[in-house]
Scaffold this motif. Structure first.
Motif, mmCIF file in Angstrom:
data_model
loop_
_atom_site.group_PDB
_atom_site.id
_atom_site.type_symbol
_atom_site.label_atom_id
_atom_site.label_comp_id
_atom_site.label_asym_id
_atom_site.label_seq_id
_atom_site.Cartn_x
_atom_site.Cartn_y
_atom_site.Cartn_z
ATOM 1 N N LEU A 146 0.833 -1.188 0.000
ATOM 2 C CA LEU A 146 0.000 0.000 0.000
ATOM 3 C C LEU A 146 0.874 1.245 0.000
ATOM 4 O O LEU A 146 1.911 1.290 0.669
ATOM 5 C CB LEU A 146 -0.899 -0.010 1.249
ATOM 6 N N ALA A 147 0.459 2.273 -0.743
ATOM 7 C CA ALA A 147 1.200 3.531 -0.779
ATOM 8 C C ALA A 147 1.330 4.087 0.639
ATOM 9 O O ALA A 147 0.366 4.047 1.421
ATOM 10 C CB ALA A 147 0.487 4.529 -1.682
ATOM 11 N N PRO A 148 2.503 4.597 0.998
ATOM 12 C CA PRO A 148 2.714 5.043 2.377
ATOM 13 C C PRO A 148 1.777 6.160 2.811
ATOM 14 O O PRO A 148 1.346 6.197 3.963
ATOM 15 C CB PRO A 148 4.173 5.492 2.392
ATOM 16 N N GLU A 149 1.423 7.070 1.903
ATOM 17 C CA GLU A 149 0.542 8.158 2.309
ATOM 18 C C GLU A 149 -0.863 7.660 2.653
ATOM 19 O O GLU A 149 -1.521 8.205 3.546
ATOM 20 C CB GLU A 149 0.497 9.259 1.243
ATOM 21 N N ILE A 150 -1.315 6.598 1.984
ATOM 22 C CA ILE A 150 -2.617 6.015 2.338
ATOM 23 C C ILE A 150 -2.512 5.335 3.692
ATOM 24 O O ILE A 150 -3.381 5.490 4.549
ATOM 25 C CB ILE A 150 -3.100 5.031 1.252
ATOM 26 N N GLN A 151 -1.434 4.585 3.908
ATOM 27 C CA GLN A 151 -1.267 3.909 5.190
ATOM 28 C C GLN A 151 -1.158 4.910 6.330
ATOM 29 O O GLN A 151 -1.755 4.720 7.385
ATOM 30 C CB GLN A 151 -0.040 3.002 5.171
ATOM 31 N N LEU A 152 -0.428 5.991 6.132
ATOM 32 C CA LEU A 152 -0.309 7.004 7.177
ATOM 33 C C LEU A 152 -1.653 7.680 7.450
ATOM 34 O O LEU A 152 -1.968 8.009 8.599
ATOM 35 C CB LEU A 152 0.753 8.039 6.811
ATOM 36 N N PHE A 153 -2.444 7.875 6.419
ATOM 37 C CA PHE A 153 -3.784 8.432 6.598
ATOM 38 C C PHE A 153 -4.601 7.543 7.541
ATOM 39 O O PHE A 153 -5.246 8.032 8.470
ATOM 40 C CB PHE A 153 -4.475 8.563 5.232
ATOM 41 N N TYR A 154 -4.559 6.226 7.329
ATOM 42 C CA TYR A 154 -5.304 5.322 8.205
ATOM 43 C C TYR A 154 -4.729 5.278 9.620
ATOM 44 O O TYR A 154 -5.476 5.198 10.593
ATOM 45 C CB TYR A 154 -5.380 3.920 7.603
#
Length: 194
Positions: A146-154
């Motif tokens: 998963l793209a890191p920015e999506i993971q950080l968002f979650y």
């Protein structure tokens, strides 16, 4: 009597996860701390589990792929129950715990997210969207993350110390393209991480 959610974890490695889902005819991405570490390029903390994000519309396809696995649905507000191979889960079930058989430790968790056609949108906020083709990347072995920015968002919803570690390790490596949609900035601007 031990509750199922209290049974131990012995997570698969990212490569073992890729082997388990190798025949999938649908998109999926290793998520959580493993996704951040793959992006950063080094291991920097232990992992108690391994998460896989996929699209809710593919839930029956993954259940057929995992027909020989013991899969349990996390019914809100957090009760685990067996997920029979022929049951279409309701839209309220976002998490599935999986193990090889009833006496085996938990091996991985599936998480379902939403999509409209070729566009992903977060189950937490439908305004957070991205083309499915841009949700992740593959490492040199071909494993999807998963793209890191999506993971950080979650991870920003209720950050724990390990989430703060992930944020600190990934933020310096996020380029302008990855922060252009504002997900990483949104995490920071909400003061969820200091």
């Amino acid at each position: 009597m031990t509750r199922e959610q209290d049974r131990p974890w012995q997570p698969l490695s990212p490569q073992e996860m890729a082997d388990a889902l190798g025949d999938a005819g649908f998109p999926w991405w290793i998520a959580g701390g493993y996704a951040i570490e793959a992006f950063v390029g080094r291991t920097f903390r232990p992992h108690g589990d391994i998460d896989v994000l996929m699209l809710r519309r593919d839930r029956m396809a993954v259940r057929m792929l995992l027909k020989d696995w013991d899969c349990w649905a996390a019914d809100p507000p957090g009760t685990l129950r067996p997920w029979p191979a022929d049951e279409m889960l309701s839209a309220s079930v976002d998490h599935i715990w999986c193990r090889r058989n009833f006496s085996d430790p938990w091996r991985f968790q599936l998480m379902f997210d939403e999509a409209d056609g070729g566009t992903w949108h977060s189950r937490r906020s439908a305004s957070v969207r991205r083309p499915i083709a841009d949700m992740g990347w593959r490492d040199a072995a071909g494993i999807p993350f998963l793209a890191p920015e999506i993971q950080l968002f979650y991870k920003a919803k209720s950050p724990r110390p390990k989430d703060e570690q992930d944020f600190s390790a990934a933020l310096p490596l996020l380029g302008e393209r990855r922060t252009a949609d504002g997900m990483a900035r949104r995490c920071h601007s909400r003061r969820l991480w200091r």
